[in-house]
Write an enzyme that holds these catalytic residues in place. Structure first.
Site, PDB file in Angstrom:
ATOM      1  N   GLN A   1      13.992   6.397   2.279  1.00 31.03           N
ATOM      2  CA  GLN A   1      13.135   5.501   1.512  1.00 31.03           C
ATOM      3  C   GLN A   1      12.365   6.315   0.476  1.00 31.03           C
ATOM      4  O   GLN A   1      11.715   7.314   0.822  1.00 31.03           O
ATOM      5  CB  GLN A   1      12.146   4.759   2.407  1.00 31.03           C
TER       6      GLN A   1
ATOM      7  N   TYR B   1       2.263  -0.581  -3.225  1.00 32.23           N
ATOM      8  CA  TYR B   1       2.487   0.674  -3.933  1.00 32.23           C
ATOM      9  C   TYR B   1       2.982   0.369  -5.361  1.00 32.23           C
ATOM     10  O   TYR B   1       2.928  -0.766  -5.813  1.00 32.23           O
ATOM     11  CB  TYR B   1       3.430   1.563  -3.131  1.00 32.23           C
TER      12      TYR B   1
ATOM     13  N   ARG C   1      12.980  -2.665  -0.435  1.00 31.41           N
ATOM     14  CA  ARG C   1      12.018  -3.266   0.491  1.00 31.41           C
ATOM     15  C   ARG C   1      10.979  -4.077  -0.279  1.00 31.41           C
ATOM     16  O   ARG C   1      10.424  -3.605  -1.281  1.00 31.41           O
ATOM     17  CB  ARG C   1      11.306  -2.194   1.314  1.00 31.41           C
TER      18      ARG C   1
ATOM     19  N   GLY D   1       9.980  -1.240  14.436  1.00 28.85           N
ATOM     20  CA  GLY D   1       9.300  -0.010  14.087  1.00 28.85           C
ATOM     21  C   GLY D   1       8.665   0.687  15.269  1.00 28.85           C
ATOM     22  O   GLY D   1       9.178   1.680  15.787  1.00 28.85           O
ATOM     23  N   ARG D   2       7.521   0.205  15.700  1.00 28.37           N
ATOM     24  CA  ARG D   2       6.767   0.894  16.739  1.00 28.37           C
ATOM     25  C   ARG D   2       7.549   1.123  18.027  1.00 28.37           C
ATOM     26  O   ARG D   2       7.374   2.164  18.664  1.00 28.37           O
ATOM     27  CB  ARG D   2       5.469   0.135  16.996  1.00 28.37           C
TER      28      ARG D   2
END
Length: 388
Positions: A99, A186, A234, A334-335
């Site tokens: 990424q 971002y 994304r 994810g986690r």
């Protein structure tokens, strides 16, 4: 029912072992010079059972850096470090994309070249959001993002070339593809948000085409470097993370971007629903799965490639429910991947999952909380928790 464990083909060229994706997760474990290292290679290699691994967000240039100890992909040492990672993942039979991001205004002068101001679409500061940077005493801590300067039209255009070089570097070191990080407030989302982007140049907020021009120019560069099947994007429609203002054109922009990415033959879109707008990455939480299926159905109609759904998936039941909507092709967890390097096998066999303590996520204590979680073992439970 759709089988989460059946092999897939991403685009026409990239084979995936299953439908379960390891999404990008910042772990702040690089060596000096923001260099990926052998410890990171071990970490990603341990998780090569994922259908697709997407690395932590990676800087395309010194100016793109918003958090200490995140990796880059622009120096020779960084490229050598990433080669360790891709070699190890491929040795374990995995598939890995990198990424790539530019944080834009989400930075602090202490992390910028020569202490300069962060690069902004406008001069508007992310007043309620933090970055992980060096304080006046030189120690790392969370602090508010710095006041940005508005970058020029020529600087925006030059950034397209910076990304193109990063794409070439990614291919050189063995990545199977790239994901462009256009989410979470971002730089790309700072351009696409119709409220935040008040520019009046050709990258300005006056029209949908202008607001998305930078993203599309970078996507075009990626497609030229890597070709079909190897580029993903994304997106976080309706997100408010990193002090992004609510955008009345969010759905319209999202669907327009989906259409444009479809025209370019992008392999997948990675949809994030959604981080709560808290101060920093340690305190961020996902909202419960509340996605408006009507919007996702519109994206599905506009975009024929794969759709990855990310946000709050913690068990197989939620994964199965998401796939059975027929609206997505892959699900990112994810986690659960932090404490369960063998997550796919645990899900497949109904083995218990480790819930890693939050203090494990960003610790700077070497391997602690990164590579010291064990695969499941029937003979001893195999549930190694990294921290008290």
């Amino acid at each position: 029912m759709i089988d989460p464990f059946e092999p897939q083909l991403l685009g026409a060229t990239v084979p995936l072992k299953n439908r379960i994706v390891m999404p990008p997760m910042t772990r702040t474990r690089t060596s000096d010079g923001d260099v990926p290292n052998a410890m990171m290679a071990t970490y990603y290699g341990q998780r090569a059972g994922a259908g697709l691994i997407i690395t932590e967000a990676t800087d395309v240039a010194p100016s793109s850096k918003g958090y200490a100890s995140t990796p880059g992909i622009y120096s020779e040492k960084q490229l050598q470090g990433w080669r360790l990672v891709t070699d190890e993942v491929h040795r374990k039979g995995g598939t890995i994309f990198v990424q790539l991001w530019h944080v834009g205004r989400m930075a602090h002068p202490s992390l910028m070249p020569n202490g300069e101001a962060p690069w902004g679409v406008t001069e508007q500061t992310a007043e309620n959001s933090d970055v992980f940077a060096h304080g006046e005493d030189g120690k790392l801590r969370y602090m508010r993002a710095g006041a940005p300067r508005r970058i020029s039209t020529d600087e925006v255009s030059a950034l397209v070339g910076t990304f193109a070089q990063a794409f070439a570097n990614a291919w050189e070191v063995g990545f199977d593809g790239v994901e462009i990080h256009a989410a979470n407030g971002y730089l790309f989302e700072q351009f696409t948000n119709s409220v935040h982007n008040t520019r009046t140049d050709r990258y300005g907020g006056g029209s949908m085409e202008d607001r998305t021009r930078f993203l599309m120019e970078v996507v075009d560069a990626a497609m030229r470097e890597l070709g079909p099947g190897r580029v993903g994007v994304r997106l976080s429609p309706f997100g408010a993370y990193n002090s992004m203002p609510e955008d009345p054109l969010a759905e319209e922009t999202f669907l327009y971007v989906c259409e444009q990415l479809a025209r370019r033959g992008v392999a997948y879109i990675h949809v994030l629903y959604q981080l709560l707008p808290r101060g920093n990455m340690e305190s961020a939480e996902f909202k419960e799965l509340h996605v408006d299926h009507a919007v996702l159905a519109k994206a599905r109609a506009a975009f024929p490639g794969a759709i990855i759904w990310c946000g709050g998936f913690t068990d197989l039941e939620k994964v199965q429910a998401a796939l059975d909507t027929g609206l997505v092709d892959l699900v990112a967890m994810g986690r659960p991947y932090i404490g369960n390097p063998d997550l796919v096998e645990r899900l497949r066999n109904g083995w218990p999952l480790v819930v890693a303590d939050r203090s494990a996520y960003y610790t700077r204590n070497g391997e602690v909380g990164l590579t010291d979680f064990a695969a499941y073992s029937k003979a001893g439970a195999g549930v190694l928790c990294c921290l008290d």
